[in-house]
Design a protein around this motif. Structure first.
Motif, PDB file in Angstrom:
ATOM      1  N   ARG A  69      28.703  45.156  32.252  1.00  0.00           N
ATOM      2  CA  ARG A  69      28.410  46.189  31.252  1.00  0.00           C
ATOM      3  C   ARG A  69      27.439  47.240  31.783  1.00  0.00           C
ATOM      4  NH1 ARG A  69      27.830  43.127  25.439  1.00  0.00           N
ATOM      5  NH2 ARG A  69      29.710  41.870  25.659  1.00  0.00           N
ATOM      6  N   TYR A  70      26.757  46.929  32.883  1.00  0.00           N
ATOM      7  CA  TYR A  70      25.726  47.809  33.403  1.00  0.00           C
ATOM      8  C   TYR A  70      26.091  48.401  34.759  1.00  0.00           C
ATOM      9  CZ  TYR A  70      23.418  45.600  29.548  1.00  0.00           C
ATOM     10  OH  TYR A  70      23.122  45.152  28.287  1.00  0.00           O
ATOM     11  N   LEU A  71      27.343  48.295  35.130  1.00  0.00           N
ATOM     12  CA  LEU A  71      27.818  48.829  36.410  1.00  0.00           C
ATOM     13  C   LEU A  71      28.546  50.156  36.183  1.00  0.00           C
ATOM     14  CD1 LEU A  71      29.226  45.530  37.933  1.00  0.00           C
ATOM     15  CD2 LEU A  71      27.031  46.624  38.413  1.00  0.00           C
ATOM     16  N   PRO A  72      28.623  51.015  37.205  1.00  0.00           N
ATOM     17  CA  PRO A  72      29.328  52.301  37.064  1.00  0.00           C
ATOM     18  C   PRO A  72      30.851  52.098  37.128  1.00  0.00           C
ATOM     19  CG  PRO A  72      28.452  52.074  39.275  1.00  0.00           C
ATOM     20  CD  PRO A  72      27.973  50.878  38.502  1.00  0.00           C
ATOM     21  N   ALA A  73      31.400  51.577  36.059  1.00  0.00           N
ATOM     22  CA  ALA A  73      32.811  51.168  36.021  1.00  0.00           C
ATOM     23  C   ALA A  73      33.772  52.308  36.344  1.00  0.00           C
ATOM     24  CB  ALA A  73      33.147  50.575  34.652  1.00  0.00           C
ATOM     25  N   SER A  74      33.419  53.531  35.991  1.00  0.00           N
ATOM     26  CA  SER A  74      34.344  54.651  36.187  1.00  0.00           C
ATOM     27  C   SER A  74      34.619  54.951  37.661  1.00  0.00           C
ATOM     28  CB  SER A  74      33.820  55.903  35.494  1.00  0.00           C
ATOM     29  OG  SER A  74      32.600  56.307  36.075  1.00  0.00           O
ATOM     30  N   ILE A  75      33.748  54.506  38.557  1.00  0.00           N
ATOM     31  CA  ILE A  75      33.978  54.766  39.980  1.00  0.00           C
ATOM     32  C   ILE A  75      34.324  53.493  40.752  1.00  0.00           C
ATOM     33  CG2 ILE A  75      32.526  56.819  40.038  1.00  0.00           C
ATOM     34  CD1 ILE A  75      30.423  54.978  41.449  1.00  0.00           C
ATOM     35  N   MET A  76      34.428  52.380  40.031  1.00  0.00           N
ATOM     36  CA  MET A  76      34.742  51.104  40.689  1.00  0.00           C
ATOM     37  C   MET A  76      36.225  50.804  40.571  1.00  0.00           C
ATOM     38  SD  MET A  76      31.456  48.873  39.448  1.00  0.00           S
ATOM     39  CE  MET A  76      31.848  47.444  40.466  1.00  0.00           C
ATOM     40  N   ARG A  77      36.719  50.088  41.533  1.00  0.00           N
ATOM     41  CA  ARG A  77      38.116  49.672  41.485  1.00  0.00           C
ATOM     42  C   ARG A  77      38.299  48.629  40.379  1.00  0.00           C
ATOM     43  NH1 ARG A  77      38.166  49.462  47.822  1.00  0.00           N
ATOM     44  NH2 ARG A  77      38.883  51.567  48.216  1.00  0.00           N
ATOM     45  N   PRO A  78      39.367  48.733  39.612  1.00  0.00           N
ATOM     46  CA  PRO A  78      39.590  47.785  38.509  1.00  0.00           C
ATOM     47  C   PRO A  78      39.600  46.323  38.959  1.00  0.00           C
ATOM     48  CG  PRO A  78      41.089  49.634  38.308  1.00  0.00           C
ATOM     49  CD  PRO A  78      40.381  49.790  39.627  1.00  0.00           C
ATOM     50  N   ASN A  79      40.162  46.034  40.134  1.00  0.00           N
ATOM     51  CA  ASN A  79      40.197  44.638  40.586  1.00  0.00           C
ATOM     52  C   ASN A  79      38.793  44.116  40.904  1.00  0.00           C
ATOM     53  OD1 ASN A  79      40.040  46.228  42.886  1.00  0.00           O
ATOM     54  ND2 ASN A  79      41.350  44.896  44.110  1.00  0.00           N
ATOM     55  N   THR A  80      37.876  44.996  41.304  1.00  0.00           N
ATOM     56  CA  THR A  80      36.496  44.582  41.545  1.00  0.00           C
ATOM     57  C   THR A  80      35.824  44.216  40.227  1.00  0.00           C
ATOM     58  OG1 THR A  80      36.349  46.009  43.492  1.00  0.00           O
ATOM     59  CG2 THR A  80      34.269  45.279  42.504  1.00  0.00           C
ATOM     60  N   LEU A  81      35.997  45.050  39.214  1.00  0.00           N
ATOM     61  CA  LEU A  81      35.427  44.743  37.899  1.00  0.00           C
ATOM     62  C   LEU A  81      36.030  43.469  37.320  1.00  0.00           C
ATOM     63  CD1 LEU A  81      35.145  48.234  36.204  1.00  0.00           C
ATOM     64  CD2 LEU A  81      33.289  46.691  36.819  1.00  0.00           C
ATOM     65  N   ASP A  82      37.339  43.293  37.483  1.00  0.00           N
ATOM     66  CA  ASP A  82      37.989  42.062  37.004  1.00  0.00           C
ATOM     67  C   ASP A  82      37.391  40.839  37.687  1.00  0.00           C
ATOM     68  OD1 ASP A  82      39.611  43.547  35.359  1.00  0.00           O
ATOM     69  OD2 ASP A  82      41.358  43.460  36.693  1.00  0.00           O
ATOM     70  N   TRP A  83      37.157  40.938  39.007  1.00  0.00           N
ATOM     71  CA  TRP A  83      36.573  39.805  39.732  1.00  0.00           C
ATOM     72  C   TRP A  83      35.181  39.491  39.201  1.00  0.00           C
ATOM     73  CZ3 TRP A  83      32.205  38.835  42.505  1.00  0.00           C
ATOM     74  CH2 TRP A  83      32.172  37.619  43.193  1.00  0.00           C
ATOM     75  N   ILE A  84      34.365  40.510  38.988  1.00  0.00           N
ATOM     76  CA  ILE A  84      33.007  40.300  38.469  1.00  0.00           C
ATOM     77  C   ILE A  84      33.057  39.626  37.105  1.00  0.00           C
ATOM     78  CG2 ILE A  84      30.955  41.508  37.598  1.00  0.00           C
ATOM     79  CD1 ILE A  84      31.435  43.522  39.950  1.00  0.00           C
ATOM     80  N   ASP A  85      33.906  40.130  36.216  1.00  0.00           N
ATOM     81  CA  ASP A  85      34.020  39.541  34.872  1.00  0.00           C
ATOM     82  C   ASP A  85      34.509  38.100  34.913  1.00  0.00           C
ATOM     83  OD1 ASP A  85      33.089  41.714  33.417  1.00  0.00           O
ATOM     84  OD2 ASP A  85      35.076  42.607  33.212  1.00  0.00           O
ATOM     85  N   ARG A  86      35.432  37.821  35.789  1.00  0.00           N
ATOM     86  CA  ARG A  86      36.031  36.492  35.875  1.00  0.00           C
ATOM     87  C   ARG A  86      35.149  35.501  36.651  1.00  0.00           C
ATOM     88  NH1 ARG A  86      40.034  38.120  38.499  1.00  0.00           N
ATOM     89  NH2 ARG A  86      39.381  37.445  40.562  1.00  0.00           N
ATOM     90  N   SER A  87      34.403  35.989  37.614  1.00  0.00           N
ATOM     91  CA  SER A  87      33.727  35.106  38.559  1.00  0.00           C
ATOM     92  C   SER A  87      32.272  34.802  38.235  1.00  0.00           C
ATOM     93  CB  SER A  87      33.806  35.696  39.962  1.00  0.00           C
ATOM     94  OG  SER A  87      35.154  35.822  40.350  1.00  0.00           O
ATOM     95  N   ILE A  88      31.541  35.749  37.702  1.00  0.00           N
ATOM     96  CA  ILE A  88      30.130  35.506  37.381  1.00  0.00           C
ATOM     97  C   ILE A  88      30.084  34.900  35.987  1.00  0.00           C
ATOM     98  CG2 ILE A  88      27.848  36.515  37.089  1.00  0.00           C
ATOM     99  CD1 ILE A  88      28.701  38.673  39.114  1.00  0.00           C
ATOM    100  N   LEU A  89      29.886  33.600  35.940  1.00  0.00           N
ATOM    101  CA  LEU A  89      29.980  32.870  34.681  1.00  0.00           C
ATOM    102  C   LEU A  89      28.675  32.851  33.905  1.00  0.00           C
ATOM    103  CD1 LEU A  89      32.072  29.855  35.998  1.00  0.00           C
ATOM    104  CD2 LEU A  89      32.893  31.985  34.949  1.00  0.00           C
ATOM    105  N   SER A  90      27.564  32.696  34.587  1.00  0.00           N
ATOM    106  CA  SER A  90      26.265  32.652  33.919  1.00  0.00           C
ATOM    107  C   SER A  90      25.165  32.744  34.961  1.00  0.00           C
ATOM    108  CB  SER A  90      26.120  31.367  33.100  1.00  0.00           C
ATOM    109  OG  SER A  90      26.105  30.241  33.953  1.00  0.00           O
ATOM    110  N   GLY A  91      23.939  32.788  34.480  1.00  0.00           N
ATOM    111  CA  GLY A  91      22.775  32.829  35.349  1.00  0.00           C
ATOM    112  C   GLY A  91      21.733  33.768  34.787  1.00  0.00           C
TER     113      GLY A  91
END
Length: 140
Positions: A69-91
């Motif tokens: 939610r705090y990353l510059p999504a408009s300039i990031m590749r969609p697959n990178t954002l998908d990986w972040i959402d799917r992979s970072i579970l907690s912390g």
């Protein structure tokens, strides 16, 4: 982005040549439901040149689950954002910082014409790096 607390001082000035504006803050404090931050920045908006930003941010007490939610999504590749959402579970993001220096139109600086750098310390992070791989727990 939902902001629960925002404090500081903004300065808006006409640029010396009279052909644009500069917005700055020596200290801007922001809290959201997921992270706290303090920033210092200058944004120059000339009429005849690209917008330029110099930003330094410190953050702490973050929830890694909501990092995208705090990353510059408009300039990031969609697959990178998908990986972040799917992979970072907690912390817990204990502390960190972000530095940006350069023309906004040059982002993401693939030719090294500016700086965009994030660093952070985490505790008890859980990562699901890749499908069919074991989950990684307790990352500090």
């Amino acid at each position: 982005m939902q902001i629960t607390q925002l404090s500081g001082e903004l300065d808006l000035q006409r640029q010396r040549q009279g052909n644009g504006w500069q917005i700055s803050s020596e200290y801007l404090r922001m809290h959201t439901p997921h992270i706290e931050s303090q920033s210092r920045f200058i944004v120059s908006l000339p009429e005849d040149a690209p917008a330029f930003m110099d930003l330094t941010t410190r953050y702490q007490n973050g929830n890694a689950e909501f990092i995208s939610r705090y990353l510059p999504a408009s300039i990031m590749r969609p697959n990178t954002l998908d990986w972040i959402d799917r992979s970072i579970l907690s912390g817990r993001i204990v502390q960190g910082g972000y530095q940006f220096y350069g023309n906004l139109r040059d982002m993401p600086f693939r030719s090294f014409q500016g700086v965009s750098l994030a660093v952070f310390d985490v505790e008890q992070a859980k990562l699901n790096y890749q499908k069919n791989w074991p989950q990684i727990d307790g990352i500090d």
